[in-house]
Design an enzyme around this catalytic site. Sequence first.
Site, PDB file in Angstrom:
ATOM      1  N   LYS A 117     -38.561  18.083  16.730  1.00  0.00           N
ATOM      2  CA  LYS A 117     -39.324  18.795  17.759  1.00  0.00           C
ATOM      3  C   LYS A 117     -38.723  20.182  17.960  1.00  0.00           C
ATOM      4  O   LYS A 117     -37.524  20.322  18.236  1.00  0.00           O
ATOM      5  CB  LYS A 117     -39.261  17.965  19.055  1.00  0.00           C
ATOM      6  CG  LYS A 117     -40.402  18.211  20.001  1.00  0.00           C
ATOM      7  CD  LYS A 117     -40.360  17.148  21.092  1.00  0.00           C
ATOM      8  CE  LYS A 117     -41.383  17.379  22.158  1.00  0.00           C
ATOM      9  NZ  LYS A 117     -41.187  16.467  23.286  1.00  0.00           N
TER      10      LYS A 117
HETATM   11  C1  E4P Z   1     -43.879  16.229  25.534  1.00  0.00           C
HETATM   12  O1  E4P Z   1     -43.460  16.099  24.422  1.00  0.00           O
HETATM   13  C2  E4P Z   1     -43.043  16.397  26.730  1.00  0.00           C
HETATM   14  O2  E4P Z   1     -41.888  15.617  26.551  1.00  0.00           O
HETATM   15  C3  E4P Z   1     -43.690  15.927  27.986  1.00  0.00           C
HETATM   16  O3  E4P Z   1     -44.998  15.428  27.767  1.00  0.00           O
HETATM   17  C4  E4P Z   1     -43.541  16.820  29.159  1.00  0.00           C
HETATM   18  O4  E4P Z   1     -44.135  16.200  30.267  1.00  0.00           O
HETATM   19  P1  E4P Z   1     -43.847  16.673  31.758  1.00  0.00           P
HETATM   20  O5  E4P Z   1     -44.529  17.974  31.974  1.00  0.00           O
HETATM   21  O6  E4P Z   1     -44.433  15.592  32.619  1.00  0.00           O
HETATM   22  O7  E4P Z   1     -42.354  16.797  31.893  1.00  0.00           O
END
Ligand code: E4P
Length: 219
Positions: free
Chosen positions: A87
Amino acid sequence: MKFFIDTANLAEIREAYDMGILDGVTTNPSLMAKEGISGDANVRAHYKAICDIVDDKVSAEVISTDFDGMIKEGKDLAKIDDKIVVKIPMIKDGIKAIKYFHSEGIRTNCTLVFSAGQAILAAKAGATYLSPFIGRLDDISYDGLELIGQIVHIYGNYGFETEVLAASIRHTMHLVKCAEIGADVVTCPLKVITGLLKHPLTDSGLAQFLADHAKAASK
Ligand code: E4P
């Protein structure tokens, strides 16, 4: 449509996997910190533990923000298990790193995406997945779902292979709307996945069926 769970909590991952509907896991540094995971060896061991639960696709995020750092970290993460997807944040060196990993056959998930322009760049670089954050856009009075629609449309125009992985999903209607729009993947907390089960008519209908059955059996 693929379902990923957005957590680093092993019990939650197991619970979703046991339902038989889980296609993968996404994590981020905040989710790892929430589980109290820190230090290179512990982080690697935790990713390995996640990979051992699920069948495929575990997104592990780099901490570096420069090209060389992201390449080194991403390569190390990819060695943990074949299921790892590296990522990478949506920054200039991130785009360069995605291009590099694409040429090396290493899957990537471009994260922290908040605009269609960013989505085009990530697809051009060859990202495997693109993570637009719906909830965080909604939080600042932008329409997160509208962005998902825009990106699905643009990717369709050009046949980009990058999969739209709708992220920052806060409730079941976000997920259902993503399905209507045609997002390839949704990643969400366990409570959103289990929330899909709920309907008051299901609960009252089941209670009635069981009560009628008990009444008939007692005659
Ligand atoms: C995606 O890969 C992120 O980890 C995640 O969906 C972020 O979500 P949040 O905005 O609820 O922290």
